[in-house]
Design a protein around this motif. Structure first.
Motif, PDB file in Angstrom:
ATOM      1  N   LEU A  54       0.832  -1.215   0.000  1.00  0.00           N
ATOM      2  CA  LEU A  54       0.000   0.000   0.000  1.00  0.00           C
ATOM      3  C   LEU A  54       0.860   1.256   0.000  1.00  0.00           C
ATOM      4  O   LEU A  54       0.521   2.245  -0.651  1.00  0.00           O
ATOM      5  N   ARG A  55       1.971   1.233   0.729  1.00  0.00           N
ATOM      6  CA  ARG A  55       2.812   2.431   0.781  1.00  0.00           C
ATOM      7  C   ARG A  55       3.288   2.812  -0.618  1.00  0.00           C
ATOM      8  O   ARG A  55       3.243   3.969  -1.006  1.00  0.00           O
ATOM      9  N   GLU A  95     -15.221   0.737   7.628  1.00  0.00           N
ATOM     10  CA  GLU A  95     -16.682   0.552   7.525  1.00  0.00           C
ATOM     11  C   GLU A  95     -17.402   1.897   7.508  1.00  0.00           C
ATOM     12  O   GLU A  95     -18.295   2.118   6.702  1.00  0.00           O
ATOM     13  N   ASP A  96     -17.034   2.761   8.456  1.00  0.00           N
ATOM     14  CA  ASP A  96     -17.722   4.050   8.573  1.00  0.00           C
ATOM     15  C   ASP A  96     -16.754   5.184   8.881  1.00  0.00           C
ATOM     16  O   ASP A  96     -17.136   6.211   9.427  1.00  0.00           O
ATOM     17  N   ALA A  97     -15.476   4.968   8.575  1.00  0.00           N
ATOM     18  CA  ALA A  97     -14.459   5.990   8.823  1.00  0.00           C
ATOM     19  C   ALA A  97     -13.312   5.787   7.841  1.00  0.00           C
ATOM     20  O   ALA A  97     -13.151   4.698   7.289  1.00  0.00           O
ATOM     21  N   VAL A  98     -12.522   6.838   7.653  1.00  0.00           N
ATOM     22  CA  VAL A  98     -11.271   6.708   6.917  1.00  0.00           C
ATOM     23  C   VAL A  98     -10.148   6.697   7.946  1.00  0.00           C
ATOM     24  O   VAL A  98     -10.116   7.542   8.843  1.00  0.00           O
ATOM     25  N   TYR A  99      -9.278   5.699   7.857  1.00  0.00           N
ATOM     26  CA  TYR A  99      -8.124   5.630   8.752  1.00  0.00           C
ATOM     27  C   TYR A  99      -6.935   6.277   8.058  1.00  0.00           C
ATOM     28  O   TYR A  99      -6.590   5.897   6.940  1.00  0.00           O
ATOM     29  N   LEU A 100      -6.349   7.247   8.725  1.00  0.00           N
ATOM     30  CA  LEU A 100      -5.156   7.891   8.184  1.00  0.00           C
ATOM     31  C   LEU A 100      -3.946   7.300   8.891  1.00  0.00           C
ATOM     32  O   LEU A 100      -3.657   7.619  10.050  1.00  0.00           O
ATOM     33  N   ALA A 101      -3.280   6.382   8.190  1.00  0.00           N
ATOM     34  CA  ALA A 101      -2.144   5.667   8.775  1.00  0.00           C
ATOM     35  C   ALA A 101      -0.842   6.270   8.270  1.00  0.00           C
ATOM     36  O   ALA A 101      -0.738   6.689   7.124  1.00  0.00           O
ATOM     37  N   THR A 102       0.149   6.284   9.146  1.00  0.00           N
ATOM     38  CA  THR A 102       1.462   6.774   8.754  1.00  0.00           C
ATOM     39  C   THR A 102       2.143   5.723   7.861  1.00  0.00           C
ATOM     40  O   THR A 102       1.864   4.528   7.978  1.00  0.00           O
ATOM     41  N   GLY A 103       3.044   6.190   7.010  1.00  0.00           N
ATOM     42  CA  GLY A 103       3.644   5.322   5.995  1.00  0.00           C
ATOM     43  C   GLY A 103       4.441   4.143   6.528  1.00  0.00           C
ATOM     44  O   GLY A 103       4.650   3.165   5.825  1.00  0.00           O
ATOM     45  N   ARG A 104       4.921   4.236   7.777  1.00  0.00           N
ATOM     46  CA  ARG A 104       5.740   3.139   8.289  1.00  0.00           C
ATOM     47  C   ARG A 104       5.105   2.392   9.458  1.00  0.00           C
ATOM     48  O   ARG A 104       5.786   1.936  10.377  1.00  0.00           O
ATOM     49  N   VAL A 105       3.800   2.222   9.378  1.00  0.00           N
ATOM     50  CA  VAL A 105       3.120   1.392  10.375  1.00  0.00           C
ATOM     51  C   VAL A 105       3.751  -0.005  10.392  1.00  0.00           C
ATOM     52  O   VAL A 105       3.888  -0.634  11.444  1.00  0.00           O
ATOM     53  N   ASP A 106       4.181  -0.463   9.225  1.00  0.00           N
ATOM     54  CA  ASP A 106       4.818  -1.795   9.147  1.00  0.00           C
ATOM     55  C   ASP A 106       6.070  -1.870  10.039  1.00  0.00           C
ATOM     56  O   ASP A 106       6.325  -2.878  10.683  1.00  0.00           O
TER      57      ASP A 106
END
Ligand SMILES: [Zn+2]
Length: 209
Positions: A54-55, A95-106
């Motif tokens: 995804l990144r 489902e009912d929100a957009v999650y804004l994740a940082t690029g290096r969650v991995d």
């Protein structure tokens, strides 16, 4: 980087990084900093693999919505240069929100034992390629049918030569046709050998119809 608790409403800069611009909640994921609580747990390797994939896709899909600089991981004792790819933001439809994740969650998962909440893991695994019409449709649905802030209107400026051959000059993100026309007129005033015109570029969710 600013610290946000997981699933906290995020309001950072403006446009797609700000909850104010969305019709659904925009929730933080993996905005970790040393000295703050980290939710730990086990997380399957294919979640990490999916995040890496995804990144790369988000870097291509939305280069305008990456940060300028890299973020150093403050949980690592010796990270001074910053994590590769940490400037990229992942907008994951839930489902009912957009999650804004940082690029290096991995990285946080692999190195620091971090585990995102289960509903977020499900959303990560289900996230379509952000360059696809399927992704755009998901975002449009979450944004209650209104234009999602990730997808501003785009206008093609093209020029036409004496043989009526059309050539695209460039595609711009612009607020209105009037703004696009103003730009085309400015180009025309400098170039006597072509006519300039504009047309709206189809929104990415249209291709899914
Ligand atoms: Zn680290």
């Amino acid at each position: 980087m600013t610290y946000f608790r997981d699933l906290e409403l995020i309001d950072y800069h403006n446009g797609p990084l700000s909850a104010q611009y969305w019709q659904c909640p925009l929730l933080a994921i993996g905005w970790l900093e040393a000295g703050r609580p980290v939710s730990k747990g086990s997380c399957a390797i294919h979640v990490v693999e999916k995040l890496v994939e995804l990144r790369h896709q988000f870097a291509e899909a939305f280069p305008n919505y990456s940060f300028r600089g890299l973020h150093a991981c403050t949980l690592c004792v010796d990270d001074e240069v910053g994590l590769q790819g940490s400037h990229i933001n992942l907008f994951i439809p839930g489902e009912d929100a957009v999650y804004l994740a940082t690029g290096r969650v991995d990285h946080y998962i692999e190195v620091h034992g971090y585990a995102p909440p289960p509903q977020v893991i499900a959303a990560i695994l289900n996230c379509p390629d952000p360059r696809s019409a399927q992704y755009a449709v998901a975002m449009l649905r979450l944004n209650r049918g209104e234009r999602p802030p990730l997808f501003p209107e785009r206008w093609r400026i093209f020029k036409v030569d004496a043989n009526r051959v059309r050539m695209t000059v460039r595609i711009y993100e612009m607020e209105s046709e009037a703004e696009a026309r103003k730009f085309a007129d400015m180009l025309a005033s400098r170039d006597q050998s072509h006519e300039y015109d504009v047309e709206r570029v189809a929104d990415p969710w249209v291709a899914a119809d």
